[in-house]
Design a protein around this motif. Structure first.
Motif, short mmCIF file in Angstrom:
data_model
loop_
_atom_site.label_atom_id
_atom_site.label_comp_id
_atom_site.label_asym_id
_atom_site.label_seq_id
_atom_site.Cartn_x
_atom_site.Cartn_y
_atom_site.Cartn_z
N THR A 47 -2.05 12.19 -23.53
CA THR A 47 -1.80 13.02 -22.44
C THR A 47 -1.26 12.42 -21.32
OG1 THR A 47 -4.09 12.62 -21.31
CG2 THR A 47 -4.30 14.03 -23.25
N GLU A 48 -1.05 13.16 -20.22
CA GLU A 48 -0.55 12.80 -19.17
C GLU A 48 -1.46 11.22 -18.55
OE1 GLU A 48 -3.32 15.66 -17.38
OE2 GLU A 48 -2.15 15.43 -19.16
N LYS A 49 -2.38 10.94 -19.12
CA LYS A 49 -3.51 10.00 -18.65
C LYS A 49 -2.98 8.49 -19.09
CE LYS A 49 -6.67 12.05 -16.33
NZ LYS A 49 -8.14 12.02 -16.74
N VAL A 50 -2.01 8.64 -20.03
CA VAL A 50 -1.31 7.34 -20.49
C VAL A 50 -0.52 6.97 -19.51
CG1 VAL A 50 -1.04 7.80 -23.05
CG2 VAL A 50 0.67 8.53 -21.52
N ASP A 51 0.24 7.88 -18.45
CA ASP A 51 0.73 7.34 -17.13
C ASP A 51 -0.26 6.52 -16.09
OD1 ASP A 51 3.13 8.03 -18.28
OD2 ASP A 51 3.27 10.09 -17.04
N VAL A 52 -1.41 7.20 -16.01
CA VAL A 52 -2.37 6.72 -15.31
C VAL A 52 -2.80 5.29 -15.45
CG1 VAL A 52 -4.68 6.89 -14.11
CG2 VAL A 52 -3.44 8.96 -14.99
N TYR A 53 -2.68 4.99 -16.95
CA TYR A 53 -2.93 3.53 -17.36
C TYR A 53 -2.05 2.66 -16.98
CZ TYR A 53 -4.16 -0.43 -20.58
OH TYR A 53 -4.41 -1.48 -21.01
N SER A 54 -0.52 2.98 -17.21
CA SER A 54 0.43 2.35 -16.75
C SER A 54 0.56 1.95 -15.23
CB SER A 54 1.71 3.00 -17.25
OG SER A 54 1.75 3.21 -18.48
N PHE A 55 0.04 2.86 -14.53
CA PHE A 55 -0.03 2.86 -12.93
C PHE A 55 -1.05 1.89 -12.53
CE2 PHE A 55 -2.34 4.16 -9.05
CZ PHE A 55 -1.14 4.28 -8.15
N CYS B 212 0.80 -1.07 -0.04
CA CYS B 212 -0.05 -0.11 0.14
C CYS B 212 0.87 1.26 0.17
CB CYS B 212 -0.79 -0.14 1.14
SG CYS B 212 -2.40 -1.12 0.87
N ARG B 213 1.89 1.32 0.82
CA ARG B 213 2.87 2.44 0.92
C ARG B 213 3.55 2.52 -0.33
NH1 ARG B 213 6.14 0.89 4.90
NH2 ARG B 213 8.02 0.97 3.70
N ILE B 214 3.88 1.59 -1.10
CA ILE B 214 4.66 1.75 -2.19
C ILE B 214 3.89 2.40 -3.34
CG2 ILE B 214 5.65 0.55 -4.21
CD1 ILE B 214 6.85 -1.71 -2.21
N ILE B 215 2.31 1.85 -3.47
CA ILE B 215 1.48 2.40 -4.42
C ILE B 215 1.40 3.93 -4.18
CG2 ILE B 215 -0.82 2.13 -4.96
CD1 ILE B 215 -0.73 -0.84 -4.55
N LEU B 216 1.00 4.16 -2.93
CA LEU B 216 0.76 5.75 -2.52
C LEU B 216 2.26 6.54 -2.98
CD1 LEU B 216 -0.76 7.89 -1.34
CD2 LEU B 216 -0.05 7.19 0.97
N ASP B 217 3.34 6.04 -2.78
CA ASP B 217 4.55 6.68 -2.93
C ASP B 217 4.66 6.91 -4.74
OD1 ASP B 217 5.40 6.69 -0.43
OD2 ASP B 217 6.96 5.03 -0.63
N ILE B 218 4.52 5.85 -5.43
CA ILE B 218 4.58 5.95 -6.76
C ILE B 218 3.41 6.95 -7.27
CG2 ILE B 218 4.09 4.76 -8.94
CD1 ILE B 218 4.54 2.19 -7.51
N ALA B 219 2.24 6.92 -6.60
CA ALA B 219 0.97 7.98 -7.06
C ALA B 219 1.46 9.40 -6.65
CB ALA B 219 -0.11 7.73 -6.30
N LYS B 220 2.23 9.77 -5.48
CA LYS B 220 2.83 11.00 -5.22
C LYS B 220 3.77 11.77 -5.79
CE LYS B 220 1.55 10.82 -0.31
NZ LYS B 220 1.91 10.81 1.19
#
Length: 320
Positions: free
Chosen positions: A218-226, A140-148
């Motif tokens: 757009t930057e939303k391609v990164d959201v897909y990869s996330f 969970c912490r890793i996922i939040l770190d990546i998101a930030k």
């Protein structure tokens, strides 16, 4: 004659590069001579990893361990490379790998980054080193770190930065398993008034959003990869694994099928009893991944919205 003209032109460009005034780049990180980086890596002896743009080697500058990335096949001129280094060097965030310095000598292009002792995320979630499984809290912490880190690139910089190659190999971990996004130096800058940009297709198969087929992104391609990375973290397997039967080899297709059949629990990492004991929370994280993996980029959440969901400030159900 053609060869002579080609060599003359190369010499002219090389001379122009050498005469470039480094003073015009105001916020440059430290510039290192190539020979110093060769010595600090013991002749580029200990390879930490490699990617599409070059290989990374462990080195030591004084008492500090560093990671030296040697770019290969660089098509940029010196001025373009230095402008890019200036941009990366001006970006600081706790969840982005810090650029310490660079080298630009003739055809040599190198970047010097802070050293991350736990290496890349893929080695911890794909079980290549017989490592113990990560517990649910750490994931969970890793996922939040990546998101930030991604949110800062998309929303915290003067110009939006689309990473374009978010994957476990580009997420690095420190000794406490804090995650930092790496390799954002060869990304695409997007002006704040631009809704979309045209760019050549790049990235890693399996992590690329459907809109790459139009070359308008757009930057939303990164959201897909996330979203893909979230699913890999939860399932403990690669996105594409050709060693598995064809119907199971593509994780995202498998995930969508399990979601339709209300069988998401089948995809939880079986290596970890802790993951299985948090089944309800894990399935909620899968739903966040599903939101990020929508085919229509406009319907995917921004990374700031993702952070709100992860921190409990917003529920997915009321948003989709």
């Amino acid at each position: 004659i053609a060869v002579t003209l080609y060599l003359e032109r190369r010499r002219a460009y090389a001379k122009k590069d050498e005469e470039l005034n480094f003073g015009q780049f105001a916020r440059m990180p430290t510039r290192f001579p190539f020979q110093k980086l060769r010595e600090c890596t013991e002749g580029f002896n200990k390879k930490l990893g490699e990617g599409g743009f070059g290989s990374v080697y462990e080195g030591k500058l004084g008492e500090e361990r560093v990671a030296v990335k040697r770019l290969e096949g660089a098509r940029q001129g010196m001025k373009e490379f230095l402008a890019e280094v200036e941009t990366i060097g001006s970006i600081e965030h706790i969840n982005l790998v810090r650029l310490i310095g660079f080298c630009a000598e003739k055809s040599q292009r190198l970047l010097v980054y802070e050293y991350m002792p736990r290496g890349s995320l893929d080695r911890w979630i794909h079980y290549r080193h017989n490592n113990a499984p990560l517990d649910w809290c750490t994931r969970c912490r890793i996922i939040l770190d990546i998101a930030k880190g991604m949110c800062y690139l998309h929303e915290g910089c003067r110009r939006k930065i689309a990473h374009l190659d978010i994957k476990p190999q580009n997420i690095l971990l420190d000794e406490n398993f804090n995650a930092k996004v790496a390799d954002f130096g060869l990304s695409k800058l997007i002006d704040r008034d631009q809704s979309k940009v045209m760019t050549m297709m790049r990235g890693t198969p399996g992590y690329m959003a459907p809109e790459w087929l139009t070359s308008q992104i757009t930057e939303k391609v990164d959201v897909y990869s996330f979203g893909v990375v979230v699913m890999e973290l939860i399932s403990g397997r690669k996105n594409i694994d050709n060693s598995l039967p064809e119907e199971s080899s593509h994780l995202i297709n498998l995930f969508r099928g399990k979601a339709r059949d209300n069988q998401l629990s089948d995809l939880i990492d079986k290596h970890s009893q802790d993951m299985l004991s948090h089944q309800e929370q894990v399935i909620e994280m899968m739903k966040l991944g599903m939101w990020c993996l929508l085919n229509d980029g406009g319907q995917r959440p921004s990374m700031s919205t993702v952070i709100k969901v992860l921190e409990g400030g917003m529920s997915i159900e009321t948003t989709i």
